[in-house]
Design an enzyme around this catalytic site. Structure first.
Site, short mmCIF file in Angstrom:
data_model
loop_
_atom_site.label_atom_id
_atom_site.label_comp_id
_atom_site.label_asym_id
_atom_site.label_seq_id
_atom_site.Cartn_x
_atom_site.Cartn_y
_atom_site.Cartn_z
N LYS A 70 0.83 -1.20 0.00
CA LYS A 70 0.00 0.00 0.00
C LYS A 70 0.87 1.25 0.00
O LYS A 70 0.64 2.19 -0.78
CB LYS A 70 -0.94 -0.01 1.21
N ARG A 98 -2.80 2.76 9.12
CA ARG A 98 -3.01 1.42 8.58
C ARG A 98 -1.72 0.62 8.64
O ARG A 98 -0.63 1.19 8.51
CB ARG A 98 -3.45 1.48 7.11
N GLY A 103 -2.20 -6.58 5.43
CA GLY A 103 -1.81 -5.94 6.67
C GLY A 103 -2.31 -6.75 7.86
O GLY A 103 -3.22 -7.56 7.73
N MET A 141 -3.40 -5.39 10.87
CA MET A 141 -4.24 -4.66 11.82
C MET A 141 -5.34 -3.95 11.07
O MET A 141 -5.15 -3.48 9.95
CB MET A 141 -3.39 -3.63 12.58
N ARG A 180 -4.11 -0.70 -7.27
CA ARG A 180 -3.44 -2.00 -7.23
C ARG A 180 -3.87 -2.79 -8.45
O ARG A 180 -4.91 -2.47 -9.07
CB ARG A 180 -3.79 -2.77 -5.95
N HIS A 195 -19.41 -7.91 -1.67
CA HIS A 195 -18.71 -9.11 -1.21
C HIS A 195 -19.03 -10.30 -2.12
O HIS A 195 -18.14 -11.02 -2.57
CB HIS A 195 -19.12 -9.42 0.23
N ARG A 200 -7.39 -46.43 -19.24
CA ARG A 200 -7.52 -47.50 -18.25
C ARG A 200 -8.45 -48.56 -18.81
O ARG A 200 -9.66 -48.36 -18.84
CB ARG A 200 -8.06 -46.93 -16.94
N ARG A 209 -3.08 -48.74 -20.97
CA ARG A 209 -2.58 -49.55 -19.86
C ARG A 209 -3.35 -50.86 -19.79
O ARG A 209 -4.58 -50.88 -19.78
CB ARG A 209 -2.75 -48.78 -18.54
N GLU A 226 5.78 -46.67 -10.97
CA GLU A 226 4.93 -46.30 -9.84
C GLU A 226 5.35 -46.96 -8.54
O GLU A 226 4.62 -46.91 -7.55
CB GLU A 226 3.46 -46.64 -10.16
N SER A 275 6.09 -44.11 -18.12
CA SER A 275 5.05 -43.17 -17.71
C SER A 275 4.94 -43.24 -16.19
O SER A 275 4.67 -44.30 -15.64
CB SER A 275 3.70 -43.53 -18.35
N GLY A 328 3.31 -43.17 -12.91
CA GLY A 328 2.01 -43.22 -12.26
C GLY A 328 2.17 -42.60 -10.88
O GLY A 328 2.40 -43.30 -9.89
N THR A 329 2.08 -41.27 -10.81
CA THR A 329 2.47 -40.58 -9.58
C THR A 329 1.50 -40.81 -8.42
O THR A 329 1.86 -40.60 -7.27
CB THR A 329 2.61 -39.07 -9.82
N ASN A 330 0.27 -41.24 -8.73
CA ASN A 330 -0.64 -41.55 -7.63
C ASN A 330 -0.08 -42.70 -6.80
O ASN A 330 0.07 -42.61 -5.58
CB ASN A 330 -2.03 -41.93 -8.16
N ASP A 331 0.23 -43.82 -7.46
CA ASP A 331 0.77 -44.97 -6.74
C ASP A 331 2.20 -44.73 -6.28
O ASP A 331 2.61 -45.22 -5.22
CB ASP A 331 0.71 -46.23 -7.62
N CYS A 385 1.29 -39.57 -15.92
CA CYS A 385 -0.15 -39.73 -16.16
C CYS A 385 -0.96 -39.71 -14.88
O CYS A 385 -2.17 -39.94 -14.91
CB CYS A 385 -0.42 -41.02 -16.94
N TYR A 437 6.26 -35.25 -21.76
CA TYR A 437 4.86 -34.84 -21.75
C TYR A 437 4.26 -35.02 -20.36
O TYR A 437 4.81 -35.71 -19.49
CB TYR A 437 4.04 -35.64 -22.77
#
Length: 889
Positions: A27, A97, A106, A108, A351, A467, A573, A629, A757, A776, A778-781, A843, A863
């Protein structure tokens, strides 16, 4: 030479500038910047964040030089404003302020009207001729200062106000007379004396010292400490203090206050857009208590409205010139606040304005065309998550609209749902899977949880900067605000529009782009990558290196992804295909077979079904790679679970219910995620993978031969942990592929790879890569097996882990760079060391998360693959990641 702690601004001068945001706070830096541009800003000064740091590093004492510099700053303000702080005849009033760095709020609440006491109030009355205004300002100052600085409890003051209104027979504060407000001042001072055991400070300099001290102390309040902890903000950053001369928009009919945007924050249209109120305080515009008026003639919706352009033409013309100067200077759309005091315009703030996703894209494209910014900067201006707002349905223009009311188009997009009247109801209905429209008289911060889950928001009061409007635009939620025809009775769970009664659960449709409210559920149509959106996404493609594919199991999903620019499929899948129609019966027959011949017989029934599915997907993705897969889940997932389901299947298949129960018990696993699934199924039942490979290759070869479709099949073997698994199963798949090519007489190039994975797969990627054409992740597993977390159960504790900063974020949302990410880097390095041509992608669900996309770009993947509706998000994230890397290097 002493350190400079106080920087002045105003009267066309400024000692600071925008590059000093770490010292002056966001500010303070912006006020200084505006002053330096010659824009009329109420004079003031900023005490730097260094003072806050010094205060807490030196036993709560201020630097010795501070008091003199504050006095010098005060003299500068007095001279600039032509008034004197504490002077009974011509008093200067101040605001205080907090002003932390630009990246945080801020700490306060603002204190207004410092300098008022029982002497200076007479000077205000003489100068303004408005006794009511003077005492209203004084009673607000006493309440605010007592709460923020002295530590009194604000609700005690509210009780006094309510008692007085009741005794006077009025409902609103605005109905209180000057005498009533003077009485409030007396009673407020008595309250301070009684509750705090001290007199309310009358000396203006004591008031100022107290206000400044409160800002620094606010840096160490529990609220501030918790905020800093959650956002990893060091305490050494400190907070700045902004002391500024007061100007008033509520002194009479020659005064006004307003909020405006240099472009439409909802659509991005290049038009001056805002609202104002005559004789009002700044908070009145956004509170929704009074419906504000449009800022210019072009924005008028009816002849009854009176724009600022008409009411105060001279200040409006000056405001128009200023907004153009600000936008040109900052090279971005600005959100500005202004006050007009006795026909003189004052700018209070500027701003970079918040905007919807559609507006962000349009503004970025327009500013490139206007040569204000280049394409690189335009791409960095839009947060990838904002694109989500462009990817949702809009109302079908052919649908018959029964418009029953019209409000302000506060946040674009169509929303269809059931009416609810409270945030709690919205959350409860949404939890049950129901789509809701939150209908409120006006919204407040207490409604956030309901607004977050609602399809749309409808309010009867409030303007475009209320709001409801601001929050909805930030969330990308359609909103119609200020619908005056709508009467809301939340207690009775009803709303009225003329003779029409809306009860809880009634279906309605709102259009946040037009402000229309319609009865019933109207059809919607999918968005398209055209116009500015298409242009913007094309720019993303110019700069990104990462390809973006999609996770899709059906032709419909594949087509949706192609429409959004997907460059292939990173995950299909195949198990999802087994659950449709009669397929599940044939697959269950395979599971129940006692020997390989029985299994082959059952699989032969599934083969043409799978081949048909693959043909549909290959057609959509002609010329693009499709990673398919092979079967991954454990077999028990395909069997019935309840007694009723077992009995039904028993009759359908002609086998005893007991045999089904025995088979289910035989296949039951204590930890299926780590059990007989993925390539382990292929090792045990190679005929399953052989059938699926045959279906893939026959679909590809037949389409190439009969319809000239360019098929690029990529056969993926899941959950490999040891290269011997891949060697054996690749042999099975290669054999089938060659047989199909020989049988059809069509040569289709195919590749065979695996999902990485498991931690062991990542660590031994060099051995696995010798036998794989692609990886590839498999980031979940991989996340589950690295952390030992079950994704299905981790929700019970992960939120607390993030809140307590055990983890910086949910590792199932954003890749854990230090753990999972390190395994990925190892796998990439080792894999390409033995197979330089190895194609590597991702993936898992992380493929659509911008932070994860940036990490994938950083470690050199080819990719990412994500759900269809996140493809544009991944495309932009990939471009931004590459631009950031280029800038860094």
């Amino acid at each position: 030479m002493s350190t400079k702690y106080v920087y002045t601004f105003g009267a066309g001068k400024a000692e600071g500038n925008a590059t000093m945001k770490n010292l002056l706070g966001g500010k303070g830096a912006n006020l200084a910047e505006m002053s330096g541009l010659g824009i009329p800003v109420p004079a003031g000064f900023t005490i730097t964040t260094e003072v806050c740091t010094h205060y807490y590093d030196h036993d709560k004492t201020y630097p010795k030089e501070l008091d003199k510099q504050v006095q010098d700053g005060l003299r500068f303000v007095e001279k600039a404003m032509g008034a004197k702080f504490g002077d009974p005849k011509n008093p200067l009033l101040l605001s205080v302020r907090s002003g932390a760095r630009a990246s945080m709020p801020g700490m306060m609440d603002t204190v207004l009207n410092l300098g008022l006491n029982q002497e200076t109030i007479r000077g205000i009355i003489d100068r303004t001729g408005n006794e009511r205004f003077a005492y209203d300002s004084y009673r607000r100052f006493i309440q605010m200062y007592s709460d923020v600085v002295l530590g009194a409890e604000s609700h005690h003051f509210e009780t006094i106000i309510d008692e007085l209104k009741k005794s006077k027979g009025v409902k609103l504060d605005t109905e209180l007379t000057a005498a009533d407000l003077k009485e409030l001042c007396t009673r407020f001072r008595e309250l301070v004396k009684r509750d705090l055991g001290r007199d309310f400070p009358d000396d203006p300099r004591d008031q100022l010292i107290g206000g400044i001290g409160a800002v620094f102390k606010s840096w160490m309040t529990p609220r501030a400490i918790e905020y800093r902890r959650l956002h990893a903000i060091p305490s050494s950053w400190g907070t700045a203090v902004n002391v500024q001369a007061m100007v008033f928009g509520n002194m009479g009919d020659d005064c006004a206050t307003g909020v405006a945007f240099t472009r439409d924050p909802g659509t991005g249209d290049r038009r001056f857009f805002g609202e104002y109120l005559i004789n009002a305080k700044g908070e009145d515009v956004v509170a929704g208590i009074r419906t504000p008026q449009p800022i210019n003639v072009a924005a008028k919706k009816s002849p009854d409205e009176k724009s600022l352009e008409e009411a105060m033409p001279k200040p409006y013309t000056e405001l128009e010139n200023i907004y153009k100067k600000l936008e040109k200077h900052y090279r971005d759309m600005q959100d500005i606040e202004f006050t007009i005091q006795q026909n003189k315009l004052w700018m209070l703030q500027t701003r970079n304005g918040k905007r919807t996703g559609p507006a962000a894209v349009k503004i970025a494209v327009d500013m490139v065309n206007e040569k204000m910014i280049d394409k690189r900067e335009a791409l960095m201006r839009v947060a990838p998550a904002q694109l989500d707002q462009l990817l949702h349905p809009r109302l079908d223009p052919k649908a018959r609209r029964e418009v029953v009311a019209k409000g302000l188009p506060a946040s674009p997009g169509a929303a269809v749902g059931r009416v609810v009247f409270t945030a709690d109801e919205a959350a409860r209905w949404a939890k049950d899977g129901k789509k809701v429209i939150l209908v409120r008289l006006e919204t407040s911060p207490d409604d956030i949880k309901g607004m977050a889950v609602a399809q749309g928001i409808l309010t009867s009061r409030g303007g475009m900067t209320s709001h409801a409007a601001v929050v909805a635009r930030g969330m990308g939620t359609p909103c119609v605000a200020g619908c005056g025809e709508l009467g809301v009775d939340a207690g009775r769970k009803q709303a009225r529009i003329g003779e029409i009664v809306l009860s809880e659960g009634d279906p309605i449709t709102i259009d946040g782009g037009t402000g229309e409210v319609m009865l019933g559920e109207l059809p919607t149509i999918a968005p398209e990558l055209t116009g500015d959106f298409g242009t913007f996404m094309a720019w993303s493609d110019e700069y990104r290196k990462l390809k973006v594919r999609t996770n899709a199991d059906t032709p419909h999903d594949a087509q949706t992804a192609r429409n959004f620019g997907a460059e292939g499929i990173g995950l299909t899948r195949t198990e999802h295909m087994f659950f449709e129609g009669d397929r599940i019966d044939a697959f269950r027959e395979m599971i129940l077979s006692e020997d390989i011949e029985g299994r082959k017989k059952a699989l032969a029934k599934i083969l043409p079904m799978q081949k048909s599915d693959f043909k549909g997907i290959f057609k959509v993705m002609s010329g693009y790679p499709v990673t398919i897969r092979l079967l991954d889940p454990p077999l028990h997932e395909f069997l019935p679970h309840t007694d009723e389901e077992v009995e039904d299947l028993s009759k359908k298949m002609g086998v005893s219910a007991q045999k089904l129960r025995d088979k289910s018990a035989e296949l039951h696993e204590f930890n299926p995620m780590l059990g007989h699934r993925g390539c382990r199924l292929g090792v045990t039942y190679p005929e399953i993978y052989a059938m699926q490979t045959q279906a893939i290759m026959e679909a590809a070869c037949e389409l190439a031969r009969d319809e000239n479709v360019a098929c690029i099949p990529e056969i993926e073997i899941p959950l490999v942990g040891h290269y011997h698994e891949l060697v054996q199963l690749r042999a099975v798949c290669d054999k089938v592929c060659q047989e199909v090519i020989a049988k059809t007489g069509v040569k289709v190039d195919y590749t065979i790879g695996t999902m990485i994975e498991l931690p062991r797969a990542a660590i031994t990627a060099d051995e696995i890569a010798k036998h794989a054409d692609f990886f590839s992740f498999g980031t979940n597993d991989l996340t589950q097996t690295t952390f030992g977390f079950s994704r299905d159960d981790a929700g019970k504790f992960l939120r607390e882990y993030v809140q307590k900063k055990i983890l910086p974020c949910d590792p199932f949302v954003t890749i854990d760079r230090d753990g999972v990410g390190q395994l990925m880097k190892i796998a990439v390095a080792k894999g390409r060391a033995t197979n330089p041509k190895l194609d590597i992608g991702i993936c898992g669900e992380h493929g659509g998360d911008p932070d994860s996309v940036a990490f994938c770009n950083e470690i050199g993947l080819n990719y990412v693959s994500c759900s269809p509706y996140r493809v544009p998000i991944a495309r932009l994230a990939a471009a931004q990641a590459e631009l950031a890397e280029t800038k860094k290097n």
